[in-house]
Design a protein around this motif. Sequence first.
Motif, PDB file in Angstrom:
ATOM      1  N   GLN A 112       0.824  -1.217   0.000  1.00  0.00           N
ATOM      2  CA  GLN A 112       0.000   0.000   0.000  1.00  0.00           C
ATOM      3  C   GLN A 112       0.857   1.265   0.000  1.00  0.00           C
ATOM      4  OE1 GLN A 112      -3.309   0.187  -0.406  1.00  0.00           O
ATOM      5  NE2 GLN A 112      -3.396  -2.045  -0.542  1.00  0.00           N
ATOM      6  N   SER A 113       1.859   1.295   0.852  1.00  0.00           N
ATOM      7  CA  SER A 113       2.688   2.501   0.923  1.00  0.00           C
ATOM      8  C   SER A 113       3.342   2.756  -0.432  1.00  0.00           C
ATOM      9  CB  SER A 113       3.753   2.338   2.002  1.00  0.00           C
ATOM     10  OG  SER A 113       4.692   3.401   1.933  1.00  0.00           O
ATOM     11  N   TYR A 114       3.905   1.714  -0.989  1.00  0.00           N
ATOM     12  CA  TYR A 114       4.653   1.893  -2.232  1.00  0.00           C
ATOM     13  C   TYR A 114       3.744   2.242  -3.402  1.00  0.00           C
ATOM     14  CZ  TYR A 114       8.448   1.132  -5.538  1.00  0.00           C
ATOM     15  OH  TYR A 114       9.422   1.303  -6.486  1.00  0.00           O
ATOM     16  N   MET A 115       2.682   1.471  -3.561  1.00  0.00           N
ATOM     17  CA  MET A 115       1.806   1.687  -4.722  1.00  0.00           C
ATOM     18  C   MET A 115       1.154   3.064  -4.695  1.00  0.00           C
ATOM     19  SD  MET A 115      -0.076  -1.943  -5.564  1.00  0.00           S
ATOM     20  CE  MET A 115      -1.195  -1.829  -4.184  1.00  0.00           C
ATOM     21  N   SER A 116       0.986   3.593  -3.486  1.00  0.00           N
ATOM     22  CA  SER A 116       0.340   4.902  -3.401  1.00  0.00           C
ATOM     23  C   SER A 116       1.377   6.020  -3.392  1.00  0.00           C
ATOM     24  CB  SER A 116      -0.506   4.976  -2.125  1.00  0.00           C
ATOM     25  OG  SER A 116       0.328   4.979  -0.983  1.00  0.00           O
ATOM     26  N   GLY A 117       2.619   5.704  -3.636  1.00  0.00           N
ATOM     27  CA  GLY A 117       3.658   6.733  -3.614  1.00  0.00           C
ATOM     28  C   GLY A 117       3.817   7.342  -2.233  1.00  0.00           C
ATOM     29  N   GLY A 118       3.576   6.554  -1.205  1.00  0.00           N
ATOM     30  CA  GLY A 118       3.778   7.028   0.163  1.00  0.00           C
ATOM     31  C   GLY A 118       2.579   7.710   0.788  1.00  0.00           C
ATOM     32  N   LYS A 119       1.440   7.703   0.079  1.00  0.00           N
ATOM     33  CA  LYS A 119       0.272   8.397   0.634  1.00  0.00           C
ATOM     34  C   LYS A 119      -0.498   7.554   1.631  1.00  0.00           C
ATOM     35  CE  LYS A 119      -0.605  11.476  -3.221  1.00  0.00           C
ATOM     36  NZ  LYS A 119      -1.547  11.793  -4.301  1.00  0.00           N
ATOM     37  N   LEU A 120      -0.386   6.255   1.514  1.00  0.00           N
ATOM     38  CA  LEU A 120      -1.116   5.378   2.419  1.00  0.00           C
ATOM     39  C   LEU A 120      -0.125   4.650   3.322  1.00  0.00           C
ATOM     40  CD1 LEU A 120      -3.596   3.773  -0.160  1.00  0.00           C
ATOM     41  CD2 LEU A 120      -4.097   5.604   1.466  1.00  0.00           C
ATOM     42  N   LYS A 121      -0.579   4.282   4.500  1.00  0.00           N
ATOM     43  CA  LYS A 121       0.267   3.466   5.364  1.00  0.00           C
ATOM     44  C   LYS A 121      -0.591   2.445   6.089  1.00  0.00           C
ATOM     45  CE  LYS A 121       0.126   6.726   9.181  1.00  0.00           C
ATOM     46  NZ  LYS A 121       0.850   7.536  10.139  1.00  0.00           N
ATOM     47  N   GLY A 173       8.316  -4.325   2.058  1.00  0.00           N
ATOM     48  CA  GLY A 173       7.142  -3.643   2.602  1.00  0.00           C
ATOM     49  C   GLY A 173       6.690  -4.235   3.919  1.00  0.00           C
ATOM     50  N   ASP A 233       4.689   2.309  11.741  1.00  0.00           N
ATOM     51  CA  ASP A 233       3.675   2.675  10.751  1.00  0.00           C
ATOM     52  C   ASP A 233       3.589   1.684   9.590  1.00  0.00           C
ATOM     53  OD1 ASP A 233       2.567   4.815  11.992  1.00  0.00           O
ATOM     54  OD2 ASP A 233       3.758   6.332  10.950  1.00  0.00           O
ATOM     55  N   ASN A 234       4.288   0.579   9.724  1.00  0.00           N
ATOM     56  CA  ASN A 234       4.299  -0.406   8.639  1.00  0.00           C
ATOM     57  C   ASN A 234       3.720  -1.722   9.118  1.00  0.00           C
ATOM     58  OD1 ASN A 234       6.027   0.898   6.394  1.00  0.00           O
ATOM     59  ND2 ASN A 234       7.119   1.349   8.300  1.00  0.00           N
TER      60      ASN A 234
END
Lengths: 332, 351, 346
Positions: free
Chosen positions: A101-110, A142, A165-166
């Motif tokens: 999620q973090s990666y695919m959203s370019g860091g917007k989601l965690k 991830g 946060d991960n």
Amino acid sequence: MRTITFSQAVNEAIAEELRRDPTVFLWGEDVAEAGTPFKVLSGLVEEFGPERIIDTPISEPGFVGMAVGAALTGTRPIVDLMFGDFLFLVMDQLCNQAAKQSYMSGGKLKVPMVLRTNLGATRRSAAQHSQSLQALVAHIPGLKVALPSSPREAKGLLKSAVRDDNPVVIFEDKLMYQAKGPVPEPEEEELIPFGQANRLQEGEDLSLVATSSMVQVAEEAAEGLRAEGYSADVIDVRTLVPLDEDTILASVRKTGRVIVLDEGHQSYGATAEIASRIADKAFYHLDAPVTRFGAWDVPVPFSPALEDQTVPDVARTVERALQLIRGEVARA
Amino acid sequence: MPALGMAQDSGVIAAWRVEAGDRVAPGDVVMEVETDKSVQEIEAREDGYIARLLFEAGAEVPVGEVVAEVVATAEEAAAAAAGAGEGTAGAAPGGEDASSDSGSEPIPAPAAEAAPATEPREILPPEPASPPAAPPSTPPASFPGRVLASPKAKAIAAAHGLDLAGIRAAVGREPLHARDVEAALAEHSTAPAPATGPTRLSLRAVTEAGGWQELCARLGGLSARRAALASLVGGAWRREGPDTTGALRVEVVGLHGEPRLFADPDRSRLGAAEPIAEGTPDLRVIDATGSSLREVEGPPEGGADLWLLPAEGEVLSLVLQARSGILNTAGAAAILDGVARRLRNPLYQLL
Amino acid sequence: MTARKTTRKTTKTARKAARKTVDSAGRTPEQLLEAYRQMVRIRAFEDNANELYLQAKMPGLTHMSSGQEASAVGVCEALDERDKITSTHRGHGHCVARGATFRPMFCELLGKEEGYCHGKGGSMHIADQENGNLGANAIVGGSTGIATGAAFSAKYLGTGGVAVCFLGDGALGQGILYEVMNMAALWKLPVIYACENNQYGEYTHIDEMLAGNMLERARAFGIEAEEVDGQDLLAVMAAADRAVARARAGEGATFLALKTYRYFGHHVGDINRSYYRTKEEEEHWKAERDPIPLFGEVLLERGIATAEELTAIGEAISREAEEAVEYALEAPYPPAEAARDHVYAS
């Protein structure tokens, strides 16, 4: 420091985090009144109520997937996965959803969630309740992977996991739940940071690098070596992801010899990754081949007569260590 | 190399009596070997042709080492001589069907086609003539031309210029470990300096060439470039090297031309250090980047010599040599690493 | 081109169907006009995305939702800023309907730095959390857990929010859907399963993949389920309003079966479709059941807009889309070193 069991340490960590942060909740199968089959969570539902200690149906993909959604939207779920073997049921939710999620959203989601599960054979639970699958998840970028080796580690790493946060997968050794050890008083809060291996013993002749249950094997093997007049560094890896390469490499550069122990299957396992980094980055300091001890590459057998030999043990570790130290390793 | 004495590690090949292509039979003298006691003639024990001589006359060869290869036929010997890089065993025709891959006509087999593929045979030492009770303690080399040793053992040996084959001969087994090399080293340092010269240290490093080349392009002239090199190397020496009393002197020299000596060049702006007239350098830097040298060996001329060898591809080679007592291995490695880092990123030290 | 479709003659039956639809929850004419605009935006986005792909200007692959605009817009019009959606691989429409803008969307499709996900997600993973879009998902049924979990946290945190799980009929084959519907029902979670039944899972008709009745599957858990004409914007809005009201009132989950149709293939490269559906069927849906002209008729009949105004809306949005495409084509790619960023949240 008082002495409590591994199980109590886990229970305390969860209770303290639930008290500290109202967005933390816990769910899984039989976690409330039953307190899990290992009784690790006993008493939590009495304090925190069924709104925060939540019994789910037997639907591992479902409740792991829902934890991802809950973590994306402002809560910090702790998920209890009754056996590490059930990871295979939740792979899509953990590896395709939570991890990315973090990666695919370019860091917007965690996805600040913790998946608590366990590892370890020799409980006569056979092939589907005995696996040590940490390498499986450590392979997926991830996810973070923590492997506590004692009650104190269990508490400190779990508290850090809840605050991370991960998505963190934390593997508890189910044989260790009743093991006792020193743990700081509740008021002396201890967070054990990820990515910092712990050197438990210091020595000159050999490095023993181990995870989880195998840390105990390493410590006892170091005792055995002392009787032979040798000393060993014993390093508890603590977290496979992030991996504290520096501490491991510094030790191997000093001793020139190393045995890596992990209870996962030997092939393509955690030991392979660590050994590879050593061979890669400490090559010119090596004075003996890098040795790995993992579980045999067989499904865990049921019969006690078969099972015990499939996991690394102290005797074989000492025997091999002496060969390495004395230069008696047969050449290829 | 046969073992000719009880405590013999090596022998010097005084002379060869044969050359590649010669036919030999058991009893033929193939070479003369000089030990600390005498010169002895060594006879062949196999029938065949000399394929290759692996050492030149004058070489000191550890006991047990293969010194020449003998093959069954003259053709094989010729083939071995022709294709030096191809080895000898694989060059023999025989089991492989030459036409199987290409589909071309079968190549007419040489006259000796009936001969099976022939392994090269070692010239083995003759049975000891005198005391028959002392068999050589030396194991045959597992892999010809290679000594099995741990990476650490190799690293220590390389740093001290020690010969692993000699150590193998002394300890009588493989693989070697660090302790074997350390023991040899201890023996070396207590023993009087052997004839091969003083113990010395030689380390080699490679580093990306880009940063240094960029700087050279920017600096332009040779003088500025020499001065900059002195600054970078001097910086590494001051940080990692032995304490110096007074000024740190770095001499920079090309393969041709006058050496330039700098005092405390690392305290000047890059490329701006001024040469001084005279003094003894702490370190000599030989800038051979414009030459066709690829490797250097041999004792340092000064106490410590640092060679800059031409960039191959993107990579610059550095060789640091020092006489015993000037630098220890760790210190030399730290200096070399410091130089490598500075050359990779010359502006690093300014940051 | 979308605007021209609004002026095309629709059939009598279609007009009647549009008129028959109940009005929805007292929306103002401006709100209805905005809903119309949203549908036109989706169509314009998809037409341009399709062009980009066919001209080989777009990397990867993408899945068009043209034809399904009413389900995306109808459901999202019922939501507010507290609410979350999860989307599917056919997700551009949901993203636009939830308020995303063209430039960062096209940038994302082209893998550019200014994309919603800095070029790391692409067509199948656009997430726009500022507008409550938790992201498209390239695993069929992959977001059912996420949506249901988002509903759980809305309830746990007491935000009053609702989570909408968009899914296709293909996801009805995934086991996790029934696990999470079970928990949603047990715990009365504020979640809406908006099943866009476009009748084909990839290249196979739903009749070959679905046993029984999909509504009964939801009802077996005690989840409220209704079938809705997914081409009728007002009908979708009304059903979504009811579902949102139930969710906010703590009455639990709703399953909406939104019958719809995709005009393009499973993905943009799926050009020859005759082996799984007929040209006549496609033409029927485009000519008779296109949600945009159907709703355009409603606006005309109610005097909310004139034909000229609808045409102007279409033209303005087409220009806006084309401008965004130009912008995205020129926009820079992310720096190569960005490939290592965001593996972990910091």
